[in-house]
Design an enzyme around this catalytic site. Structure first.
Site, short mmCIF file in Angstrom:
data_model
loop_
_atom_site.label_atom_id
_atom_site.label_comp_id
_atom_site.label_asym_id
_atom_site.label_seq_id
_atom_site.Cartn_x
_atom_site.Cartn_y
_atom_site.Cartn_z
N LEU A 36 -30.46 -61.52 15.70
CA LEU A 36 -31.84 -62.02 15.59
C LEU A 36 -31.91 -63.23 14.66
CD1 LEU A 36 -34.01 -58.75 15.57
CD2 LEU A 36 -33.36 -60.20 17.50
N THR A 126 -19.78 -72.71 28.92
CA THR A 126 -20.68 -73.79 29.33
C THR A 126 -19.90 -74.93 29.99
OG1 THR A 126 -22.04 -75.57 28.42
CG2 THR A 126 -20.49 -74.58 26.91
N ASP A 127 -20.59 -75.68 30.84
CA ASP A 127 -19.94 -76.86 31.45
C ASP A 127 -19.67 -77.95 30.40
OD1 ASP A 127 -22.55 -77.73 31.05
OD2 ASP A 127 -22.85 -78.47 33.09
N GLU A 128 -20.32 -77.83 29.23
CA GLU A 128 -20.13 -78.89 28.22
C GLU A 128 -18.69 -78.93 27.68
OE1 GLU A 128 -23.12 -79.52 25.30
OE2 GLU A 128 -24.75 -79.16 26.71
N TYR A 151 -20.87 -78.31 19.02
CA TYR A 151 -21.21 -77.13 19.84
C TYR A 151 -20.17 -76.93 20.94
CZ TYR A 151 -23.26 -74.65 23.82
OH TYR A 151 -23.44 -73.82 24.91
N LYS A 155 -17.33 -73.94 21.67
CA LYS A 155 -17.29 -73.14 22.90
C LYS A 155 -15.91 -73.28 23.57
CE LYS A 155 -20.30 -71.08 24.61
NZ LYS A 155 -20.77 -69.67 24.43
N ASN A 181 -29.48 -74.38 31.92
CA ASN A 181 -30.43 -73.38 32.42
C ASN A 181 -31.86 -73.77 32.05
OD1 ASN A 181 -28.96 -70.09 32.39
ND2 ASN A 181 -27.89 -72.03 32.63
P1 NAD Z 1 -29.97 -68.73 22.62
O1 NAD Z 1 -29.75 -69.62 21.44
O2 NAD Z 1 -31.30 -68.68 23.26
O3 NAD Z 1 -29.61 -67.22 22.23
C1 NAD Z 1 -28.51 -66.89 21.44
C2 NAD Z 1 -28.67 -65.44 20.98
O4 NAD Z 1 -27.51 -65.09 20.22
C3 NAD Z 1 -29.89 -65.22 20.05
O5 NAD Z 1 -30.58 -64.06 20.44
C4 NAD Z 1 -29.27 -65.03 18.68
O6 NAD Z 1 -30.02 -64.20 17.81
C5 NAD Z 1 -27.92 -64.40 19.03
N1 NAD Z 1 -26.89 -64.60 18.00
C6 NAD Z 1 -26.57 -65.76 17.37
N2 NAD Z 1 -25.59 -65.54 16.48
C7 NAD Z 1 -25.25 -64.22 16.58
C8 NAD Z 1 -24.28 -63.40 15.94
N3 NAD Z 1 -23.46 -63.89 15.01
N4 NAD Z 1 -24.22 -62.09 16.28
C9 NAD Z 1 -25.05 -61.57 17.22
N5 NAD Z 1 -25.99 -62.31 17.85
C10 NAD Z 1 -26.08 -63.61 17.53
O7 NAD Z 1 -28.85 -69.12 23.65
P2 NAD Z 1 -28.90 -69.17 25.26
O8 NAD Z 1 -29.42 -70.47 25.68
O9 NAD Z 1 -29.50 -67.91 25.74
O10 NAD Z 1 -27.32 -69.16 25.58
C11 NAD Z 1 -26.61 -67.94 25.73
C12 NAD Z 1 -25.15 -68.25 26.00
O11 NAD Z 1 -25.04 -69.02 27.18
C13 NAD Z 1 -24.48 -69.07 24.90
O12 NAD Z 1 -23.19 -68.58 24.72
C14 NAD Z 1 -24.46 -70.49 25.45
O13 NAD Z 1 -23.36 -71.20 24.93
C15 NAD Z 1 -24.31 -70.21 26.93
N6 NAD Z 1 -24.88 -71.23 27.84
C16 NAD Z 1 -26.15 -71.65 27.69
C17 NAD Z 1 -26.69 -72.56 28.61
C18 NAD Z 1 -28.12 -73.05 28.50
O14 NAD Z 1 -28.51 -73.94 29.25
N7 NAD Z 1 -28.94 -72.50 27.63
C19 NAD Z 1 -25.90 -73.02 29.68
C20 NAD Z 1 -24.59 -72.57 29.79
C21 NAD Z 1 -24.10 -71.66 28.87
O1 DAU Z 2 -24.85 -77.82 29.99
C1 DAU Z 2 -25.03 -76.55 29.42
C2 DAU Z 2 -25.66 -76.70 28.05
O2 DAU Z 2 -27.01 -77.10 28.26
C3 DAU Z 2 -25.61 -75.42 27.22
O3 DAU Z 2 -24.27 -75.11 26.95
C4 DAU Z 2 -26.38 -75.59 25.91
O4 DAU Z 2 -26.41 -74.37 25.19
C5 DAU Z 2 -27.79 -76.02 26.23
O5 DAU Z 2 -28.51 -76.26 25.03
C6 DAU Z 2 -27.79 -77.28 27.11
O6 DAU Z 2 -27.32 -78.43 26.36
P1 DAU Z 2 -28.03 -79.86 26.48
O7 DAU Z 2 -27.75 -80.63 25.26
O8 DAU Z 2 -27.73 -80.50 27.79
O9 DAU Z 2 -29.58 -79.37 26.53
P2 DAU Z 2 -30.89 -79.93 25.81
O10 DAU Z 2 -32.03 -79.17 26.40
O11 DAU Z 2 -30.77 -79.96 24.33
O12 DAU Z 2 -30.96 -81.42 26.33
C7 DAU Z 2 -31.02 -81.72 27.71
C8 DAU Z 2 -31.04 -83.23 27.87
O13 DAU Z 2 -32.30 -83.72 27.32
C9 DAU Z 2 -29.97 -83.94 27.07
O14 DAU Z 2 -29.53 -85.08 27.80
C10 DAU Z 2 -30.68 -84.38 25.79
C11 DAU Z 2 -32.08 -84.66 26.26
N1 DAU Z 2 -33.16 -84.41 25.27
C12 DAU Z 2 -33.18 -83.23 24.62
C13 DAU Z 2 -34.16 -82.96 23.69
C14 DAU Z 2 -34.18 -81.64 22.94
C15 DAU Z 2 -34.13 -85.38 25.06
O15 DAU Z 2 -34.12 -86.47 25.68
N2 DAU Z 2 -35.11 -85.12 24.14
C16 DAU Z 2 -35.15 -83.95 23.43
O16 DAU Z 2 -36.08 -83.79 22.59
#
Ligand code: NAD
Ligand code: DAU
Length: 337
Positions: A36, A126-128, A151, A155, A181
């Site tokens: 949390l 992640t694709d990153e 980040y 990963k 996502n």
């Molecule tokens: P998020 O930041 O919304 O959620 C992360 C969760 O992990 C939170 O509930 C947080 O409390 C918990 N957490 C953080 N540190 C912790 C710890 N030490 N122990 C236990 N819980 C902990 O992240 P998300 O966007 O839901 O992403 C989930 C996973 O998917 C991540 O591993 C991220 O790298 C991966 N991912 C995200 C995206 C995206 O677009 N959001 C895309 C591809 C992969």
């Molecule tokens: O590709 C998967 C990744 O996508 C995940 O692994 C990460 O956890 C997730 O956060 C996401 O990373 P990005 O950096 O691509 O997502 P973000 O939403 O932060 O940014 C998306 C795009 O928008 C990126 O090109 C940066 C831009 N951006 C982002 C923010 C927050 C802006 O232009 N303005 C903003 O204020």
């Protein structure tokens, strides 16, 4: 596999995954271990709080003895590791916690999984980790890892550890690498909910640089069904890319949000770019489509329609999330841009 330890299940994707798993697979039992942090929100799972197949445990994935105790007590068969620090901008202002959670945390889970003979370990990556693309081409599972931000470096390090445990100790593990996502319950530090929240409040929409960076968007429910397919159908050791073939520039996405909310384009403000900003991501998801029969359920347009409607219908969720420390974070992150 019926007894699953989901880590990070109070976050964006983890909570959507738990909801999908409990609704569509009533035989499964989910234990949600989440620290949390600012990103974890139990409100995302209120509907399931009393479900007999669901248990929430507050704790840290870096706490090895605690993780082992949970595995023993609940007879855990599979672990799906969503827990992470997930925001690229925060990794630039403060990388250390990314190493602790994403690298040390994953190592701790892997050791527990190996020692307790877990039947399947899924690392949600992640694709990153692949780095940035030029104008053409897509990431395949064979693209070499070339992460650019703290980040994505953390990963990628975790992915290497998963591979090492599979290779050295035959840990039955899979890695999934998904593109960006979007959907309900996403913390509004990320672009889509941030832009929706700002537009709803008639605040500037801060577009980094020229806004021509490209992301490959996937509706969060479709990411969740892909992970379920990997859990239930994949061979141990295989890695799967997950993506919906929805490449969009940031400007296209921002304009769509403004149009759907009937707000003027004058709200768009180009601000200083993210340092080291990856220009383009695009996923080749043909392996999971052909081998596991997974496919996305919605187009980008349908998913965005549902998402924007959800934020409109859940203004209270958004208001709760942005109260507290969010404004301080926002002011610090955007002050000098
Ligand atoms: P998020 O930041 O919304 O959620 C992360 C969760 O992990 C939170 O509930 C947080 O409390 C918990 N957490 C953080 N540190 C912790 C710890 N030490 N122990 C236990 N819980 C902990 O992240 P998300 O966007 O839901 O992403 C989930 C996973 O998917 C991540 O591993 C991220 O790298 C991966 N991912 C995200 C995206 C995206 O677009 N959001 C895309 C591809 C992969
Ligand atoms: O590709 C998967 C990744 O996508 C995940 O692994 C990460 O956890 C997730 O956060 C996401 O990373 P990005 O950096 O691509 O997502 P973000 O939403 O932060 O940014 C998306 C795009 O928008 C990126 O090109 C940066 C831009 N951006 C982002 C923010 C927050 C802006 O232009 N303005 C903003 O204020």
């Amino acid at each position: 596999m019926e007894r699953i330890l989901v880590t990070g299940g109070a976050g964006f994707i983890g909570s959507n995954f738990i909801a999908m798993a409990l609704t569509e697979n009533p035989e499964c039992r989910i234990i949600n271990l989440d620290k949390l942090t600012y990103a974890g929100n139990l409100e995302n799972l209120t509907e399931y709080a009393e479900n007999p197949n669901y248990t929430f445990i507050k704790g840290d994935i870096c706490d090895g003895p605690f993780v082992e105790k949970i595995i023993e007590e609940y007879g855990i068969e599979a672990i799906i590791n969503f827990a992470a620090e997930s925001h690229v901008d925060r990794s630039i202002t403060g990388p250390k916690i990314f190493i602790e959670t994403n690298v040390t945390g994953t190592l701790t889970l892997l050791q527990a999984a190996r020692d307790k003979k877990i039947k399947r370990f899924i690392q949600v990556s992640t694709d990153e980790v692949y780095g940035s693309l030029g104008a053409t081409g897509k990431f395949t599972e064979n693209t070499s890892l070339s992460p650019n931000s703290p980040y994505s470096a953390s990963k990628a390090a975790a992915d290497h550890l998963v591979h090492a445990f599979a290779h050295t100790w035959n840990l039955p593990a899979n890695i999934t690498r998904c593109s960006n996502n979007y959907g309900r319950y996403q913390f509004p530090e990320k672009m889509i909910p941030l832009m929706i929240n700002n537009a709803l409040n008639n605040k500037d929409l801060p577009v980094y640089g020229d806004g021509q960076q490209v992301r490959d968007w996937l509706y969060v429910y479709d990411h969740c069904t892909a992970i379920w397919a990997v859990l239930t159908k994949a061979k141990p050791g295989d890695t799967y890319n997950i993506g919906g073939c929805n490449e969009k520039s940031n400007m296209e996405v921002v304009r769509l949000i403004l149009e759907k909310l009937d707000k003027p384009e004058s709200l768009i403000k180009h601000v200083t770019d993210r340092p080291g900003h990856d220009r383009r991501y695009a996923i080749d998801a043909s392996k999971i489509i052909t081998e596991l029969g997974w496919e996305p359920s919605v187009t980008f347009e349908q998913g965005m329609e549902k998402t924007i409607q959800w934020y409109l219908n859940n203004r209270r969720w958004l208001e709760n999330v942005v109260s507290g420390d969010y404004q301080k974070y926002y002011d610090q992150m955007y002050a000098n841009r």
